[in-house]
Design a protein around this motif. Structure first.
Motif, PDB file in Angstrom:
ATOM      1  N   ASP A 200      49.298  36.888  37.703  1.00  0.00           N
ATOM      2  CA  ASP A 200      48.518  37.898  38.402  1.00  0.00           C
ATOM      3  C   ASP A 200      47.290  38.323  37.598  1.00  0.00           C
ATOM      4  O   ASP A 200      46.489  39.105  38.058  1.00  0.00           O
ATOM      5  CB  ASP A 200      49.379  39.098  38.790  1.00  0.00           C
ATOM      6  CG  ASP A 200      49.761  39.985  37.619  1.00  0.00           C
ATOM      7  OD1 ASP A 200      49.902  39.460  36.497  1.00  0.00           O
ATOM      8  OD2 ASP A 200      49.920  41.193  37.829  1.00  0.00           O
ATOM      9  N   VAL A 201      47.130  37.775  36.403  1.00  0.00           N
ATOM     10  CA  VAL A 201      45.978  38.075  35.551  1.00  0.00           C
ATOM     11  C   VAL A 201      45.161  36.787  35.400  1.00  0.00           C
ATOM     12  O   VAL A 201      45.720  35.749  35.040  1.00  0.00           O
ATOM     13  CB  VAL A 201      46.424  38.581  34.169  1.00  0.00           C
ATOM     14  CG1 VAL A 201      45.221  38.846  33.274  1.00  0.00           C
ATOM     15  CG2 VAL A 201      47.282  39.840  34.305  1.00  0.00           C
ATOM     16  N   PRO A 202      43.859  36.844  35.676  1.00  0.00           N
ATOM     17  CA  PRO A 202      43.054  35.634  35.537  1.00  0.00           C
ATOM     18  C   PRO A 202      43.148  35.046  34.124  1.00  0.00           C
ATOM     19  O   PRO A 202      43.086  35.785  33.137  1.00  0.00           O
ATOM     20  CB  PRO A 202      41.624  36.122  35.832  1.00  0.00           C
ATOM     21  CG  PRO A 202      41.814  37.344  36.677  1.00  0.00           C
ATOM     22  CD  PRO A 202      43.082  37.989  36.163  1.00  0.00           C
TER      23      PRO A 202
ATOM     24  N   PHE B 151      47.318  43.798  33.708  1.00  0.00           N
ATOM     25  CA  PHE B 151      47.883  43.443  35.007  1.00  0.00           C
ATOM     26  C   PHE B 151      46.824  43.658  36.074  1.00  0.00           C
ATOM     27  O   PHE B 151      45.768  44.238  35.799  1.00  0.00           O
ATOM     28  CB  PHE B 151      49.147  44.263  35.316  1.00  0.00           C
ATOM     29  CG  PHE B 151      48.937  45.737  35.238  1.00  0.00           C
ATOM     30  CD1 PHE B 151      48.619  46.475  36.363  1.00  0.00           C
ATOM     31  CD2 PHE B 151      49.055  46.400  34.026  1.00  0.00           C
ATOM     32  CE1 PHE B 151      48.418  47.844  36.289  1.00  0.00           C
ATOM     33  CE2 PHE B 151      48.866  47.771  33.938  1.00  0.00           C
ATOM     34  CZ  PHE B 151      48.536  48.493  35.069  1.00  0.00           C
ATOM     35  N   THR B 152      47.108  43.200  37.274  1.00  0.00           N
ATOM     36  CA  THR B 152      46.182  43.367  38.390  1.00  0.00           C
ATOM     37  C   THR B 152      46.723  44.425  39.344  1.00  0.00           C
ATOM     38  O   THR B 152      47.895  44.387  39.708  1.00  0.00           O
ATOM     39  CB  THR B 152      45.973  42.033  39.128  1.00  0.00           C
ATOM     40  OG1 THR B 152      45.404  41.101  38.195  1.00  0.00           O
ATOM     41  CG2 THR B 152      45.042  42.183  40.316  1.00  0.00           C
ATOM     42  N   VAL B 153      45.866  45.352  39.701  1.00  0.00           N
ATOM     43  CA  VAL B 153      46.225  46.359  40.715  1.00  0.00           C
ATOM     44  C   VAL B 153      45.507  45.986  42.006  1.00  0.00           C
ATOM     45  O   VAL B 153      44.446  45.372  41.988  1.00  0.00           O
ATOM     46  CB  VAL B 153      45.837  47.799  40.296  1.00  0.00           C
ATOM     47  CG1 VAL B 153      46.599  48.223  39.072  1.00  0.00           C
ATOM     48  CG2 VAL B 153      44.355  47.944  40.061  1.00  0.00           C
ATOM     49  N   ASP B 154      46.115  46.371  43.116  1.00  0.00           N
ATOM     50  CA  ASP B 154      45.472  46.162  44.403  1.00  0.00           C
ATOM     51  C   ASP B 154      45.888  47.277  45.350  1.00  0.00           C
ATOM     52  O   ASP B 154      46.816  48.029  45.064  1.00  0.00           O
ATOM     53  CB  ASP B 154      45.787  44.778  44.982  1.00  0.00           C
ATOM     54  CG  ASP B 154      47.276  44.542  45.178  1.00  0.00           C
ATOM     55  OD1 ASP B 154      47.919  45.340  45.876  1.00  0.00           O
ATOM     56  OD2 ASP B 154      47.788  43.556  44.633  1.00  0.00           O
ATOM     57  N   ALA B 155      45.165  47.393  46.441  1.00  0.00           N
ATOM     58  CA  ALA B 155      45.408  48.490  47.373  1.00  0.00           C
ATOM     59  C   ALA B 155      46.779  48.416  48.025  1.00  0.00           C
ATOM     60  O   ALA B 155      47.354  49.431  48.386  1.00  0.00           O
ATOM     61  CB  ALA B 155      44.325  48.520  48.450  1.00  0.00           C
ATOM     62  N   GLY B 156      47.333  47.235  48.169  1.00  0.00           N
ATOM     63  CA  GLY B 156      48.630  47.086  48.807  1.00  0.00           C
ATOM     64  C   GLY B 156      49.805  47.302  47.870  1.00  0.00           C
ATOM     65  O   GLY B 156      50.935  47.421  48.310  1.00  0.00           O
ATOM     66  N   HIS B 157      49.551  47.346  46.601  1.00  0.00           N
ATOM     67  CA  HIS B 157      50.614  47.452  45.607  1.00  0.00           C
ATOM     68  C   HIS B 157      50.102  48.322  44.473  1.00  0.00           C
ATOM     69  O   HIS B 157      48.964  48.200  44.061  1.00  0.00           O
ATOM     70  CB  HIS B 157      50.960  46.041  45.106  1.00  0.00           C
ATOM     71  CG  HIS B 157      52.176  45.993  44.255  1.00  0.00           C
ATOM     72  ND1 HIS B 157      52.185  45.358  43.061  1.00  0.00           N
ATOM     73  CD2 HIS B 157      53.417  46.497  44.416  1.00  0.00           C
ATOM     74  CE1 HIS B 157      53.383  45.453  42.508  1.00  0.00           C
ATOM     75  NE2 HIS B 157      54.141  46.144  43.324  1.00  0.00           N
TER      76      HIS B 157
ATOM     77  N   THR C  10      42.061  44.291  41.224  1.00  0.00           N
ATOM     78  CA  THR C  10      41.299  44.567  40.014  1.00  0.00           C
ATOM     79  C   THR C  10      42.203  44.462  38.805  1.00  0.00           C
ATOM     80  O   THR C  10      43.294  45.030  38.793  1.00  0.00           O
ATOM     81  CB  THR C  10      40.692  45.990  40.078  1.00  0.00           C
ATOM     82  OG1 THR C  10      39.873  46.075  41.245  1.00  0.00           O
ATOM     83  CG2 THR C  10      39.861  46.295  38.858  1.00  0.00           C
ATOM     84  N   CYS C  11      41.732  43.772  37.804  1.00  0.00           N
ATOM     85  CA  CYS C  11      42.508  43.622  36.579  1.00  0.00           C
ATOM     86  C   CYS C  11      42.200  44.803  35.653  1.00  0.00           C
ATOM     87  O   CYS C  11      41.036  45.189  35.482  1.00  0.00           O
ATOM     88  CB  CYS C  11      42.140  42.301  35.912  1.00  0.00           C
ATOM     89  SG  CYS C  11      43.329  41.802  34.684  1.00  0.00           S
TER      90      CYS C  11
ATOM     91  N   LEU D 216      41.512  50.659  31.433  1.00  0.00           N
ATOM     92  CA  LEU D 216      40.147  50.157  31.455  1.00  0.00           C
ATOM     93  C   LEU D 216      40.078  49.019  32.467  1.00  0.00           C
ATOM     94  O   LEU D 216      40.885  48.083  32.403  1.00  0.00           O
ATOM     95  CB  LEU D 216      39.765  49.647  30.062  1.00  0.00           C
ATOM     96  CG  LEU D 216      38.528  48.770  29.909  1.00  0.00           C
ATOM     97  CD1 LEU D 216      37.264  49.550  30.233  1.00  0.00           C
ATOM     98  CD2 LEU D 216      38.451  48.221  28.497  1.00  0.00           C
ATOM     99  N   VAL D 217      39.137  49.103  33.401  1.00  0.00           N
ATOM    100  CA  VAL D 217      38.921  48.049  34.382  1.00  0.00           C
ATOM    101  C   VAL D 217      38.220  46.885  33.678  1.00  0.00           C
ATOM    102  O   VAL D 217      37.195  47.071  33.021  1.00  0.00           O
ATOM    103  CB  VAL D 217      38.065  48.549  35.569  1.00  0.00           C
ATOM    104  CG1 VAL D 217      37.732  47.411  36.527  1.00  0.00           C
ATOM    105  CG2 VAL D 217      38.775  49.680  36.290  1.00  0.00           C
ATOM    106  N   LEU D 218      38.791  45.698  33.828  1.00  0.00           N
ATOM    107  CA  LEU D 218      38.205  44.503  33.218  1.00  0.00           C
ATOM    108  C   LEU D 218      37.362  43.771  34.263  1.00  0.00           C
ATOM    109  O   LEU D 218      37.779  42.784  34.856  1.00  0.00           O
ATOM    110  CB  LEU D 218      39.312  43.593  32.673  1.00  0.00           C
ATOM    111  CG  LEU D 218      40.149  44.179  31.544  1.00  0.00           C
ATOM    112  CD1 LEU D 218      41.306  43.252  31.202  1.00  0.00           C
ATOM    113  CD2 LEU D 218      39.291  44.454  30.315  1.00  0.00           C
ATOM    114  N   ASP D 219      36.164  44.283  34.498  1.00  0.00           N
ATOM    115  CA  ASP D 219      35.275  43.661  35.475  1.00  0.00           C
ATOM    116  C   ASP D 219      34.172  42.896  34.748  1.00  0.00           C
ATOM    117  O   ASP D 219      34.204  42.748  33.524  1.00  0.00           O
ATOM    118  CB  ASP D 219      34.730  44.695  36.466  1.00  0.00           C
ATOM    119  CG  ASP D 219      33.979  45.840  35.794  1.00  0.00           C
ATOM    120  OD1 ASP D 219      33.604  45.707  34.607  1.00  0.00           O
ATOM    121  OD2 ASP D 219      33.754  46.864  36.453  1.00  0.00           O
ATOM    122  N   GLU D 220      33.193  42.433  35.504  1.00  0.00           N
ATOM    123  CA  GLU D 220      32.145  41.592  34.903  1.00  0.00           C
ATOM    124  C   GLU D 220      31.301  42.330  33.876  1.00  0.00           C
ATOM    125  O   GLU D 220      30.663  41.696  33.041  1.00  0.00           O
ATOM    126  CB  GLU D 220      31.252  40.975  35.989  1.00  0.00           C
ATOM    127  CG  GLU D 220      30.486  41.972  36.836  1.00  0.00           C
ATOM    128  CD  GLU D 220      31.321  42.623  37.940  1.00  0.00           C
ATOM    129  OE1 GLU D 220      30.898  43.671  38.452  1.00  0.00           O
ATOM    130  OE2 GLU D 220      32.400  42.110  38.289  1.00  0.00           O
TER     131      GLU D 220
END
Length: 139
Positions: free
Chosen positions: A6-8, A47-53, A67-68, A101-105
Motif C-alpha cells: 500500500d506504500v509506493p 502507510f497510505t490513507v484514503d477516503a474510504g478507509h 495519500t501516503c 507528514l504527507v509524502l507528496d511531490e
C-alpha cells in the motif's frame, strides 16, 4: 496486517535509506504499511490513507485521494509548531508527541531525514542516540 504494497516502492526506498543508517533500527510490516523500530519502539510508520478507509486520517491529511503519510515522534513544542504551519504536517490521532507528514511531490527529504533521526533519538537508548553526529543524510 497488510503487505507494504500500500506504500509506493519509491517512497519505501527513500525511507529505508534514512532508517537503515540509524544504529540497530529495523523494518517490519505493520498492521498497515511498514514501520521502523529501535528495540521494540516504533519511531516511524508509513502507510497510505484514503477516503474510504481510515477516514479520520484522510480528513486530517486534507485529502479525499489516496495519500501516503509517515508518522513519527517529536518534542511537543515541535509538534505544535509544525501542525500550526499546516500542510504537509497534521496531528496523528494518538499520542501527544506523534505527528504525521504527507509524502507528496513537494516533500523535503532532508527534512524527513532530520525528523526521523530526531524521532529515533527520542526513543533509542542514549548510548545509541549518541552515536549519531548529525541528521542522517547530512555530512
Amino acid at each position: 496486517m497488510t503487505a507494504p504494497g500500500d506504500v509506493p516502492p519509491e517512497l519505501l526506498d527513500r525511507l529505508r535509506a534514512i532508517c537503515r543508517e540509524l544504529p540497530e533500527s529495523y523494518e517490519e510490516p505493520a498492521w498497515v504499511g511498514v514501520r521502523w523500530r529501535i528495540r521494540k519502539r516504533t519511531f516511524a510508520h508509513v502507510f497510505t490513507v484514503d477516503a474510504g478507509h481510515r477516514m479520520a486520517r484522510a480528513r486530517a491529511a486534507g485529502t479525499d485521494e489516496p495519500t501516503c503519510v509517515v508518522t513519527f515522534r517529536a518534542p511537543l513544542d515541535e509538534v505544535h509548531a509544525l501542525v500550526a504551519g499546516g500542510h504537509p504536517f497534521f496531528k496523528a490521532d494518538w499520542g501527544a508527541d506523534v505527528l504525521s507528514l504527507v509524502l507528496d511531490e513537494g516533500v523535503d527529504w532532508a527534512e524527513v531525514g532530520e525528523l526521523l533521526t530526531e524521532s529515533y533519538c527520542l526513543l533509542a537508548p542514549k548510548k545509541l542516540a549518541a552515536q549519531l553526529t548529525g541528521p542522517v543524510g547530512r555530512p
